[in-house]
Design a protein around this motif. Structure first.
Motif, PDB file in Angstrom:
ATOM      1  N   TRP A  44      -3.788  -9.070  58.557  1.00 56.21           N
ATOM      2  CA  TRP A  44      -4.093  -7.696  58.165  1.00 56.21           C
ATOM      3  C   TRP A  44      -2.869  -6.785  58.285  1.00 56.21           C
ATOM      4  N   SER A  46       0.190  -6.117  56.671  1.00 60.14           N
ATOM      5  CA  SER A  46       0.821  -6.504  55.402  1.00 60.14           C
ATOM      6  C   SER A  46       2.341  -6.467  55.461  1.00 60.14           C
ATOM      7  N   GLN A  83     -10.846  -9.775  59.185  1.00 54.62           N
ATOM      8  CA  GLN A  83     -11.543 -10.036  57.924  1.00 54.62           C
ATOM      9  C   GLN A  83     -12.703 -11.000  58.120  1.00 54.62           C
ATOM     10  N   PRO A 102     -10.412  -1.914  53.572  1.00 56.36           N
ATOM     11  CA  PRO A 102      -9.758  -0.912  52.721  1.00 56.36           C
ATOM     12  C   PRO A 102     -10.739   0.196  52.335  1.00 56.36           C
ATOM     13  N   LYS A 103     -10.226   1.367  52.076  1.00 53.42           N
ATOM     14  CA  LYS A 103     -11.071   2.512  51.743  1.00 53.42           C
ATOM     15  C   LYS A 103     -11.930   2.234  50.523  1.00 53.42           C
ATOM     16  N   ARG A 106     -15.311   0.715  51.651  1.00 50.01           N
ATOM     17  CA  ARG A 106     -16.066   1.319  52.751  1.00 50.01           C
ATOM     18  C   ARG A 106     -17.346   1.957  52.223  1.00 50.01           C
ATOM     19  N   ARG A 112     -17.628  -4.887  50.747  1.00 51.06           N
ATOM     20  CA  ARG A 112     -16.802  -5.191  51.925  1.00 51.06           C
ATOM     21  C   ARG A 112     -16.862  -6.678  52.253  1.00 51.06           C
ATOM     22  N   TRP A 115     -14.871  -8.607  49.683  1.00 48.70           N
ATOM     23  CA  TRP A 115     -13.431  -8.447  49.958  1.00 48.70           C
ATOM     24  C   TRP A 115     -12.998  -9.351  51.108  1.00 48.70           C
TER      25      TRP A 115
END
Length: 350
Positions: A44, A46, A83, A102-103, A106, A112, A115
């Motif tokens: 997570w 990056s 994740q 990530p926004k 949400r 979610r 993802w």
């Protein structure tokens, strides 16, 4: 028997905005300088690894591995703890766990979850590109709010929960199988997979999938008051990753396992820096070596008392001291002699 690899360090707890903790180069130089031989990389972050790019480019992976090797280090595993947690989230925790995503996804549990599954799948691809054999993650949890059954759990709820959890993980497990990589679930309170019984339930729900394996972290068993040495006797063939993390449990007349909502430093059960807790690492390293567990000994630092700086400095020599060079011959080989079938029969008088 096998000699454990290490010492190594999980980088997640040491990320910061200041050098050397703000870049992969800085962290590698710092870890190597402390005597570590391997790093476990949180996906997570990056700026440490771009999973999307790595899943598409062998060149990127080769360059990343080359960078790590240039500091005399190896990548032990990639981690998708955050994740993996989001593969399965009970609605009671939607708001709290949204911060891990990530926004764009949400306030949308289905998006979610999709993802999260995608990222973990890509991490399997990247693990193969990097030549890794194991991957560290969490299972997520649908049943955790029912861990202590009041109100009573409806009959069949646990089976439904584990079947759903298995359904979500099966495509990931099959993908990892194609990559030749084991998924190692860290058995952890808050996850549906938190002890031996819950691990067995999940294993059964996945049809005993060969890629369902364990990240062994004794600290979580100390806090649960589980026999973490006998655990190795039961599950050594499924232990494919290892977090070296210490803990202590000091119950009082006011609190026990649940901790009374106290802050970490005030709880009966606390994570500690290596050597400051109650964990029998001599026993653990002996059993893992005895059973030939081919794992990296990776320090995970979480302590509410000692600084991360001191914990990291003390971690590498602590692990190095505990790694056992597996015996290549029996200590009493000198007393043996060549035998044949007739000699053996004579010894037995037959």
């Amino acid at each position: 028997m096998k000699t454990l690899k290490g010492p190594a360090i999980f980088l997640a707890q040491f990320i910061d905005n200041e050098p050397p903790f703000d870049s992969l180069d800085g962290l590698c130089q710092w870890a190597a300088g402390l005597g570590y031989k391997g790093i476990q990389i949180p996906t997570w972050e990056s700026h440490l690894i771009d999973i999307d790019k790595a899943s598409e480019s062998q060149t990127y992976c080769d360059e990343l591995m080359g960078k790590v090797h240039s500091y005399g280090l190896e990548i032990t595993e990639l981690s998708t703890h955050l994740q993996g947690q989001l593969v399965a989230v009970h609605p009671a925790y939607n708001v709290l766990f949204d911060s891990f995503a990530p926004k764009a996804v949400r306030n949308n549990p289905k998006a979610r979850t999709a993802w999260a599954i995608d990222v973990v799948m890509k991490s399997g691809t990247v693990s193969k590109r990097l030549g890794l054999k194991s991957h560290a993650t969490f299972s997520g949890a649908l049943l955790w709010p029912t861990i202590y059954p009041w109100p009573q759990r409806p009959a069949g709820l646990v089976a439904v929960g584990f079947n759903e959890l298995a359904d979500r993980w099966m495509p990931i497990l099959n993908h990892f199988d194609e990559q030749g990589v084991d998924i190692c679930y860290e058995l952890h309170p808050g996850e549906d997979l938190h002890d031996g019984i819950s691990f067995e339930r999940f294993l059964e729900a996945t049809g005993n999938h060969n890629r369902v394996n364990i990240l062994y972290d004794p600290s979580h068993f100390v806090l649960q008051q589980l026999d973490y040495l006998t655990f190795i006797d039961y599950y050594h063939d499924r232990i494919k990753a290892f977090h070296v993390k210490d803990a202590e449990f000091n119950p009082t007349g006011k609190q026990g396992v649940y901790g009374g909502y106290a802050d970490w430093k005030d709880r009966a059960g606390r994570f500690r820096s290596l050597g400051d807790g109650q964990t029998d690492f001599n026993g653990i390293f002996s059993k893992l070596t005895q059973y030939g567990c081919d794992v990296w000994a990776v320090m995970e630092w979480e302590c509410c008392i000692k600084s991360s700086k001191q914990g990291a400095e003390e971690g590498a020599p602590f692990i190095k001291k505990h790694i056992i060079e597996a015996a290549e011959r029996s200590f009493d080989d000198f007393a043996g002699g060549e035998t044949d079938q007739e000699t053996l029969k004579n010894i037995l008088g037959i």
